[in-house]
Design a protein around this motif. Structure first.
Motif, short mmCIF file in Angstrom:
data_model
loop_
_atom_site.label_atom_id
_atom_site.label_comp_id
_atom_site.label_asym_id
_atom_site.label_seq_id
_atom_site.Cartn_x
_atom_site.Cartn_y
_atom_site.Cartn_z
N THR A 1 0.86 -1.18 0.00
CA THR A 1 0.00 0.00 0.00
C THR A 1 0.89 1.23 0.00
O THR A 1 1.90 1.28 0.70
N ALA A 2 0.51 2.22 -0.80
CA ALA A 2 1.22 3.49 -0.83
C ALA A 2 0.21 4.62 -0.70
O ALA A 2 -0.88 4.55 -1.29
N VAL A 3 0.54 5.62 0.10
CA VAL A 3 -0.34 6.76 0.31
C VAL A 3 0.47 8.03 0.07
O VAL A 3 1.56 8.19 0.63
N GLY A 4 -0.07 8.91 -0.76
CA GLY A 4 0.58 10.19 -1.04
C GLY A 4 0.10 11.25 -0.07
O GLY A 4 -1.01 11.18 0.45
N GLN A 5 0.96 12.25 0.16
CA GLN A 5 0.60 13.31 1.11
C GLN A 5 1.43 14.55 0.79
O GLN A 5 2.57 14.44 0.33
N ARG A 6 0.86 15.71 1.03
CA ARG A 6 1.59 16.98 0.92
C ARG A 6 1.77 17.53 2.32
O ARG A 6 0.83 17.59 3.10
N ARG A 7 3.00 17.94 2.62
CA ARG A 7 3.31 18.57 3.91
C ARG A 7 4.11 19.84 3.64
O ARG A 7 4.79 19.94 2.63
N GLY A 8 4.06 20.74 4.58
CA GLY A 8 4.85 21.96 4.46
C GLY A 8 6.32 21.68 4.64
O GLY A 8 6.71 20.95 5.56
N GLY A 9 7.15 22.23 3.77
CA GLY A 9 8.60 22.05 3.86
C GLY A 9 9.22 23.07 4.79
O GLY A 9 8.52 23.88 5.43
N ALA A 10 10.52 23.08 4.87
CA ALA A 10 11.25 23.99 5.75
C ALA A 10 11.00 25.46 5.38
O ALA A 10 10.94 26.33 6.24
N ASP A 11 10.79 25.71 4.08
CA ASP A 11 10.54 27.09 3.64
C ASP A 11 9.05 27.39 3.51
O ASP A 11 8.66 28.45 3.03
N GLY A 12 8.22 26.47 3.94
CA GLY A 12 6.77 26.68 3.91
C GLY A 12 6.09 26.19 2.64
O GLY A 12 4.87 26.07 2.59
N SER A 13 6.87 25.88 1.61
CA SER A 13 6.26 25.38 0.37
C SER A 13 5.88 23.90 0.54
O SER A 13 6.51 23.17 1.30
N PRO A 14 4.84 23.44 -0.17
CA PRO A 14 4.41 22.05 -0.02
C PRO A 14 5.43 21.06 -0.58
O PRO A 14 6.04 21.31 -1.62
N VAL A 15 5.61 19.96 0.13
CA VAL A 15 6.55 18.92 -0.25
C VAL A 15 5.78 17.61 -0.37
O VAL A 15 4.93 17.29 0.47
N SER A 16 6.09 16.83 -1.40
CA SER A 16 5.44 15.54 -1.62
C SER A 16 6.08 14.48 -0.73
O SER A 16 7.30 14.39 -0.61
N TRP A 17 5.20 13.65 -0.12
CA TRP A 17 5.62 12.54 0.72
C TRP A 17 4.89 11.29 0.26
O TRP A 17 3.80 11.37 -0.29
N LEU A 18 5.49 10.14 0.54
CA LEU A 18 4.86 8.86 0.23
C LEU A 18 5.09 7.92 1.40
O LEU A 18 6.22 7.80 1.87
N HIS A 19 4.02 7.30 1.86
CA HIS A 19 4.13 6.29 2.91
C HIS A 19 3.93 4.93 2.26
O HIS A 19 2.90 4.68 1.63
N LEU A 20 4.92 4.06 2.40
CA LEU A 20 4.90 2.75 1.77
C LEU A 20 4.89 1.66 2.82
O LEU A 20 5.71 1.67 3.74
N THR A 21 3.97 0.71 2.67
CA THR A 21 4.01 -0.52 3.46
C THR A 21 3.97 -1.68 2.48
O THR A 21 3.27 -1.62 1.46
N ALA A 22 4.74 -2.71 2.76
CA ALA A 22 4.77 -3.89 1.90
C ALA A 22 5.12 -5.09 2.77
O ALA A 22 5.92 -4.98 3.71
N ASP A 23 4.50 -6.22 2.46
CA ASP A 23 4.74 -7.46 3.21
C ASP A 23 4.76 -8.63 2.25
O ASP A 23 4.00 -8.68 1.29
N THR A 24 5.63 -9.59 2.55
CA THR A 24 5.67 -10.85 1.82
C THR A 24 6.41 -11.88 2.65
O THR A 24 7.01 -11.55 3.69
N LYS A 25 6.37 -13.10 2.21
CA LYS A 25 7.11 -14.19 2.84
C LYS A 25 7.96 -14.81 1.74
O LYS A 25 7.45 -15.06 0.64
N VAL A 26 9.24 -15.01 2.01
CA VAL A 26 10.15 -15.56 1.00
C VAL A 26 10.88 -16.79 1.54
O VAL A 26 11.27 -16.83 2.70
N PRO A 27 11.06 -17.81 0.68
CA PRO A 27 11.84 -18.98 1.09
C PRO A 27 13.34 -18.72 0.85
O PRO A 27 13.75 -18.47 -0.27
#
Length: 182
Positions: free
Chosen positions: A50-76
């Protein structure tokens, strides 16, 4: 109107502006580099993400793009103690911040706690998922308790016999000393 986002060619800034979530369940075999690490072919295994996009204020106040990623699997993988297959759960739960260009991303990534990537209109989310899962593979995969007792020592009867047949070097020196004239 809902906007569709393609994981293989993700418009990062548009995704963050929409605060959109996308998710998927992909066959593990579609991740070639990850599949190359497996002990056995994994035809029935999947990667849930699952990935979720988000805009947050940066250090200078301008909007910055963020992405939250979760991933799961099982591997042999191969257990490094008993050398038999062991199923290992891999999980990713990370935030990524995006910068406008490579130079900015490299400079900010050195000091940031989160990973800083370059924003793109054709960002490969699947490549990011695969990279993150590859980094989660343990250096020495192993069972909590191996299914068969491990043989921790090897006995070679010929080795012991060879040691017994070899003369003691100090005994040879002692023989040289007694032949010395007084």
């Amino acid at each position: 109107m809902t906007r569709e986002f393609a994981p293989r060619r993700l418009d990062v800034n548009g995704f963050a502006d929409a605060a959109a979530p996308i998710s998927g369940s992909d066959p593990l075999q579609t991740y070639e580099r990850l599949s190359a690490e497996l002990a056995d072919p994994a035809a029935d295994l999947t990667v849930e993400w699952t990935a979720v996009g988000q805009r947050r204020g940066g250090a200078d106040g301008s909007p910055v793009s963020w992405l939250h990623l979760t991933a799961d699997t099982k591997v042999p993988l191969i257990c490094q103690r008993c050398l038999t297959p062991v199923d290992v759960d891999l999980g990713v739960d990370r935030w990524f911040r995006f910068a406008a260009d490579e130079a900015t991303a490299a400079a900010e990534d050195e000091e940031a706690e989160e990973d800083v990537l370059v924003a793109s209109r054709e960002f490969d989310l699947h490549g990011l998922i695969e990279d993150e899962l590859l980094m989660e593979i343990p250096v020495t995969p192993r069972h909590e308790v191996c299914p068969e007792p491990m043989k921790l020592s090897a006995v070679d009867p010929d080795f012991e016999a060879a040691e017994a047949a070899r003369p003691n070097p100090f005994a040879v020196l002692g023989n040289l000393r007694s032949n010395k004239p007084k």
